[in-house]
Scaffold this active site. Structure first.
Site, PDB file in Angstrom:
ATOM      1  CB  SER A 146       1.288  -2.707  -1.953  1.00 50.11           C
ATOM      2  OG  SER A 146       0.499  -3.499  -2.939  1.00 50.11           O
ATOM      3  CE1 TYR A 159       3.636  -7.972  -0.861  1.00 51.40           C
ATOM      4  CE2 TYR A 159       1.478  -7.085  -1.498  1.00 51.40           C
ATOM      5  CZ  TYR A 159       2.856  -6.816  -1.688  1.00 51.40           C
ATOM      6  OH  TYR A 159       3.490  -5.613  -2.406  1.00 51.40           O
TER       7      TYR A 159
END
Length: 264
Positions: A146, A159
């Protein structure tokens, strides 16, 4: 340069592939002639429909319900893929979940689940699959990271920590496999319009006390100079390219596909 059929007959595991980016990558690999094991949650009807869709491309397809929080499930999934598909040549670690909250309010169980699914599962799949690739003398591992593997955002401690960990795991394993004809890379998308992101819009709106439209405009796409979501097909096409021989010298890389986010 693309060579027709160069991936035909290869076998791929794509985790978290019953929806979103993983589903797109599984379809893209099947179009190239790869046999595919899909994995993820979903009702029986949805999973059956995905298998039928992929089988129509003329390849073998199988499904694993392995829970990415459980190392024993993961080890069994890789062994079953090897048995049913004949090998494990390509591994795409895509499974992921999200939760949005300040660090001091972050539920411990959510932290544990996110680290397990978004980071530790990639270690467990690679640990099981890399010996098979070494024996075959060829392999491709693609970890879906990401933009948050490279930068942080508030309220996403687990995350961001997991995706930063994916970047480090990718680089370390790539160095270990550098002479084995096995490449290991990470793709770092910006915001892609997937079910995970759509759910995140509502969570972020609630956490920040703003509207969902404001989340999209002022939080998500504010980071991407193009002001557009990355598409699933764009990520899938990059994953396929990384499997090709023309990408054989790309390894240990964290490749951004983020509408210019990292250029700022």
């Amino acid at each position: 340069m693309k060579k027709e059929g160069e991936l035909k007959g290869k076998a791929a595991i794509v985790t978290g592939s019953t929806s979103g980016i993983g589903h797109g990558i599984a379809r893209a690999l099947a179009r190239e002639g790869c046999h595919v094991m899909i994995n993820g949650f979903g009702d029986d009807e949805t999973i059956q429909a995905i298998q039928e869709e992929i089988a129509e491309m003329g390849v073998k397809v199988t499904y694993s319900a392995a829970d990415m929080r459980k190392p024993d499930d993961i080890e069994a999934m890789v062994a079953i893929a090897n048995r049913r598909l004949g090998s494990v040549d390509i591994l795409v670690n895509n499974a992921g979940i999200q939760h949005v909250a300040p660090v001091h309010e972050f539920p411990i169980e959510k932290w544990d689940d996110i680290i397990a699914i978004n980071l530790s599962s990639a270690f467990h799949t690679m640990r099981a699959a890399l010996p098979l690739m070494v024996n075959e003398g060829w392999g491709r591992v693609i970890n879906i990271a990401s933009a948050h593997a490279l930068v942080a955002s508030p309220f996403k401690a687990a995350y961001v920590a997991a995706k930063h960990g994916i970047a480090g795991l990718t680089k370390t394993a790539a160095l270990e496999m550098a002479e084995k004809n096995i490449t290991i890379n990470a793709i770092a998308p910006g915001y892609v319009k997937t079910p995970l992101v759509e759910n995140q819009v509502a969570d972020t709106a609630r956490t920040r006390g703003i509207s969902e439209d404001e989340v999209v405009r002022d939080v998500m796409l504010a980071a991407q100079p193009t002001k557009r979501f990355v598409t699933i097909d764009q990520v899938a096409d990059l994953a396929v390219y990384l499997c090709r021989e023309s990408a054989a010298s790309i390894t240990g890389s964290v490749i951004s596909i983020d509408g210019g986010w990292m250029a700022k």
